[in-house]
Design an enzyme around this catalytic site. Structure first.
Site, short mmCIF file in Angstrom:
data_model
loop_
_atom_site.label_atom_id
_atom_site.label_comp_id
_atom_site.label_asym_id
_atom_site.label_seq_id
_atom_site.Cartn_x
_atom_site.Cartn_y
_atom_site.Cartn_z
N ASP A 59 0.93 -1.21 -0.09
CA ASP A 59 -0.01 -0.02 -0.13
C ASP A 59 0.91 1.13 -0.13
O ASP A 59 1.80 1.54 0.94
CB ASP A 59 -0.92 -0.04 1.10
CG ASP A 59 -1.99 0.78 1.05
OD1 ASP A 59 -1.85 2.19 0.45
OD2 ASP A 59 -3.23 0.77 1.52
N SER A 109 -7.29 4.40 -2.02
CA SER A 109 -6.94 2.97 -1.95
C SER A 109 -7.99 2.02 -2.43
O SER A 109 -7.94 0.91 -2.66
CB SER A 109 -6.57 2.59 -0.57
OG SER A 109 -5.06 3.02 -0.26
N HIS A 170 -10.28 -3.04 5.78
CA HIS A 170 -9.66 -1.88 4.99
C HIS A 170 -9.85 -1.81 3.65
O HIS A 170 -10.18 -2.91 3.03
CB HIS A 170 -8.21 -1.77 5.29
CG HIS A 170 -7.51 -0.51 4.97
ND1 HIS A 170 -6.98 -0.55 3.34
CD2 HIS A 170 -7.31 0.63 5.07
CE1 HIS A 170 -6.40 0.68 3.31
NE2 HIS A 170 -6.48 1.45 4.44
N THR A 172 -8.31 -1.86 0.90
CA THR A 172 -7.58 -2.63 0.15
C THR A 172 -7.79 -3.96 0.03
O THR A 172 -8.08 -4.48 -0.88
CB THR A 172 -5.99 -2.54 0.41
OG1 THR A 172 -5.53 -1.02 0.39
CG2 THR A 172 -4.91 -3.03 -0.46
N HIS A 375 -0.91 2.67 -5.13
CA HIS A 375 -0.84 3.88 -5.47
C HIS A 375 0.67 4.35 -4.88
O HIS A 375 1.27 3.47 -4.32
CB HIS A 375 -1.63 4.88 -5.23
CG HIS A 375 -2.01 4.83 -3.56
ND1 HIS A 375 -1.13 5.36 -2.66
CD2 HIS A 375 -2.93 4.18 -2.95
CE1 HIS A 375 -1.79 4.94 -1.32
NE2 HIS A 375 -2.82 4.30 -1.55
#
Length: 517
Positions: A59, A109, A170, A172, A375
Site C-alpha cells: 500500500d 486505495s 480496510h 485494500t 498507488h
C-alpha cells in the site's frame, strides 16, 4: 546500533570508497553480459497454467519507496545499499500501472483496489462496485457490484485467502469480497441511517456473508466484528477497542456457524494460538488482532527473529508454511501515509522478506507471483548524497536559501512541515534517527497525501510475460486469471502445449502492508 548508523550523518563521516572491482570497467561489462544472457533465456516463455497465484500489494509503495527500501535492506546487511537486490528485483518481468480512479487523477486505495482485484476502474472511496456508484450513495449500488479475482478463483474450485497487516475491512483487502459505496463503512456503527434503511451492508458483515468459504483470513480490526461496547478480549479496559456493531451480532460466531458440517474452523487472535495450530487439520482459519497499524517504538532489523519485542506486529511474518509447500495465506498489504519515513521503509523490507519466503516455498513453474502497489506517496529522496550515504541521513549540503541542513528523504506535503521562529526547522537540532520522526514536507497537512504517478508491477511465473509495458491498473487481475484459467476468459486453457491446471490453487492476495490511506 544499526539505527544510529543508518539514521544520522556522524561528524567526520565519509562514505566508503567504491570497491576495487567497481573501478575496473570489466566488472561492469561482465555484469551487463550476464544480465544479457539472463534476458535471452526469457525468450523461452513459461506458458504453463498457474497452479498458484500470489499477489503482494504494498500500500503506497511507489517506485521511490522501492528504491529507498532496497538501499535500506543493503545497509542493514552492512553494505552500501545501492547495489543490493530486493526479492522483487529478481522478478524477470516489470510493468507500470496507471493508478488513476475514474473520477480522480490522484487515486485512493478503494478505487485502486477495485481495479487490481476486480478488473474494473471505479470512483474514489468505493470498493467492489463500478463507476456507476457515487460515494456515500447507498441507493446507487444495486446492480453495480463487480466480483474479484478471489471470487473467480473460488468459483473455479480453488482455495483462497487474504492476509493483511491492516484491518481486514480496510479498503485494500475489502475489494476482494465486499461491495460498498463507502470504504469507511467498516461496521453498521459507521454507516449513516439512510444507508442502513436502504439495505446496504457494512463491510465486516460482507466479509462473513458474501464469500463464506474463504479458507484463510488474517488481519486486524476485530472490533468491527463484535456488538457495540463489547469488551475486547486483549484490551478489556480500553474503550477504543470495544465492539462497534449496532446490530449486536457476533460476526466471529456467525463466521463459525456458516461452515459446513464436518469442517474444522478455527478463530485466533494471538500469535501463540496461531502457531499452536496443526494446519493440516484446519479447513478454515480466521485471525483478527486489534487494528495492527499502530506504530511501535522500534523497527526491526533485517534478520532479527520475529516478532522482536517492540517491533510492529505482522501476521505475514508469523505464518508457518501451509500444506503442499505453499503459503497457507494469501494477501499482504502495505502503505505509508501516517508512519514516519523510518517505519515505512522498514515495513517495505519486511514485505520483501515475505516475498522471499513465498519464493522459497513455491516454484515459478506453477506459481505466478505478482508484486505491485495500489498507488504511490509524495515521498522522495535526493540531495546529491554520496554512495553509501545512510538512507535516513542528511544530504551532504545545506540549503543555499536558508543555510540549514536537510535529510535526503523528504515529502511533498504532510505533517513534517515545521516552522520554528519563522524559519524552517533545523533538523540538526532534532533526533531525525528516531523511529517516529516525520521527515520535512513542503506543504503542511495533518496527513500526507497519495501520489499520482504510475506504480511498478513485478511478475514471475506462468504467463508473467503478459505483464509488460504500461497498463491500466485494472488489467492486472485479467492477466493473472488468464494464467490460472479462472474467470470468464478460458478458451485458451485446453490449447495444445499448455499443461492442465492442478486441482487446487492457493490465491494469496497480499498487499497492503502499511498505512491507513
Amino acid at each position: 546500533q544499526k539505527l544510529v548508523l543508518l539514521g544520522a550523518m556522524q561528524p567526520g563521516f565519509s562514505p566508503p570508497c567504491p570497491a576495487d572491482r567497481e573501478k575496473d570497467p570489466e566488472y561492469w561489462r561482465g555484469q551487463a553480459q550476464e544480465t544479457l544472457r539472463a534476458a535471452l533465456r526469457l525468450q523461452h516463455l513459461n506458458q504453463n497454467v498457474a497452479k498458484n497465484l500470489i499477489l503482494f500489494l504494498g500500500d503506497g509503495m511507489g517506485v521511490s519507496t522501492v528504491t529507498a527500501a532496497r538501499i535500506l535492506k543493503g545497509q542493514l546487511q552492512n553494505h552500501k545499499g545501492e547495489e543490493s537486490l530486493l526479492e522483487m528485483d529478481k522478478f524477470p518481468y516489470v510493468a507500470l500501472a496507471k493508478t488513476y480512479n475514474t473520477n480522480a487523477q490522484v487515486p485512493d486505495s478503494a478505487g485502486t483496489a477495485t481495479a487490481y482485484l476486480c478488473g474494473v476502474k471505479a470512483n474514489e472511496g468505493t470498493v467492489g462496485v463500478s463507476a456507476g456508484v457515487t460515494r456515500d450513495r447507498c441507493n446507487t449500488t444495486k446492480g453495480q457490484e463487480v466480483t474479484s479475482i478471489l471470487r473467480w478463483a473460488k468459483d473455479g474450485g480453488k482455495a483462497v485467502g487474504i492476509v493483511t497487516t491492516t484491518r481486514v475491512t480496510h479498503a485494500t483487502p475489502s475489494a476482494a469480497y465486499a461491495h460498498s459505496a463507502n470504504r469507511d463503512w467498516y461496521s453498521d456503527g459507521e454507516m449513516p441511517p439512510d444507508a442502513l434503511e436502504g439495505g446496504c451492508k457494512d463491510i465486516a458483515r460482507q466479509l462473513v456473508e458474501n464469500i463464506p468459504d474463504i479458507e484463510v483470513i488474517l488481519g486486524g480490526g476485530r472490533k468491527y466484528m463484535f456488538p457495540k461496547n463489547a469488551s475486547d478480549v486483549e484490551y478489556p479496559h480500553e474503550d477504543k477497542h470495544r465492539g462497534t456493531r449496532l446490530d449486536r451480532r457476533d460476526l466471529v460466531q456467525a463466521w463459525h456457524d456458516a461452515k459446513p458440517p464436518g469442517k474444522v474452523a478455527k478463530y485466533v487472535w494471538h500469535r501463540r494460538d496461531l502457531l499452536a495450530l496443526n494446519l493440516s487439520r484446519v479447513d478454515f482459519l480466521l485471525g483478527e488482532s486489534r487494528h495492527p497499524r499502530v506504530p511501535r517504538p522500534q523497527p526491526c532489523a533485517l534478520g532479527d527473529p520475529w516478532p522482536v519485542p517492540g517491533c510492529w506486529d505482522s501476521w505475514s511474518s508469523q505464518l508457518p508454511p501451509g500444506d503442499a509447500g505453499t503459503p497457507k495465506g494469501c494477501c499482504y498489504l502495505q502503505g505509508c501515509p501516517t508512519l514516519g519515513m523510518l517505519q515505512a521503509l522498514h515495513e517495505a523490507v519486511e514485505l520483501d522478506r515475505a516475498i522471499g519466503l513465498a519464493a522459497r516455498l513455491t516454484s515459478p513453474q506453477d506459481t505466478l507471483s505478482v508484486v505491485t502497489a495500489d498507488h504511490s506517496h509524495v515521498f522522495t529522496f535526493g540531495g546529491y548524497t554520496p554512495r553509501g550515504n545512510p538512507i535516513f541521513g542528511l544530504a551532504p549540503m545545506q540549503s543555499d536559501v536558508d543555510r540549514k541542513p536537510f535529510t535526503s528523504i523528504l515529502y511533498g506535503n504532510g505533517p513534517g512541515y515545521k516552522i520554528v521562529a519563522g524559519e524552517r526547522e533545523n533538523v540538526s537540532a532534532v533526533d531525525f534517527a528516531h523511529a517516529n520522526y516525520q521527515a520535512q514536507s513542503a506543504v503542511p497537512l495533518r496527513q500526507e497525501t497519495h501520489g499520482g504517478e504510475d506504480v511498478a508491477v513485478f511478475a514471475r511465473g506462468p504467463m508473467a510475460h503478459l505483464l509488460h509495458g504500461v497498463h491500466e491498473q485494472n488489467y492486472i487481475p485479467h492477466a493473472m486469471a488468464y494464467a490460472a484459467c479462472i474467470g470468464s476468459n478460458r478458451a485458451h486453457c485446453n490449447a495444445a502445449g499448455r499443461p492442465a491446471a492442478a486441482a487446487s490453487v492457493l490465491l494469496p492476495f497480499l498487499a497492503l502492508l502499511f498505512l491507513l490511506c
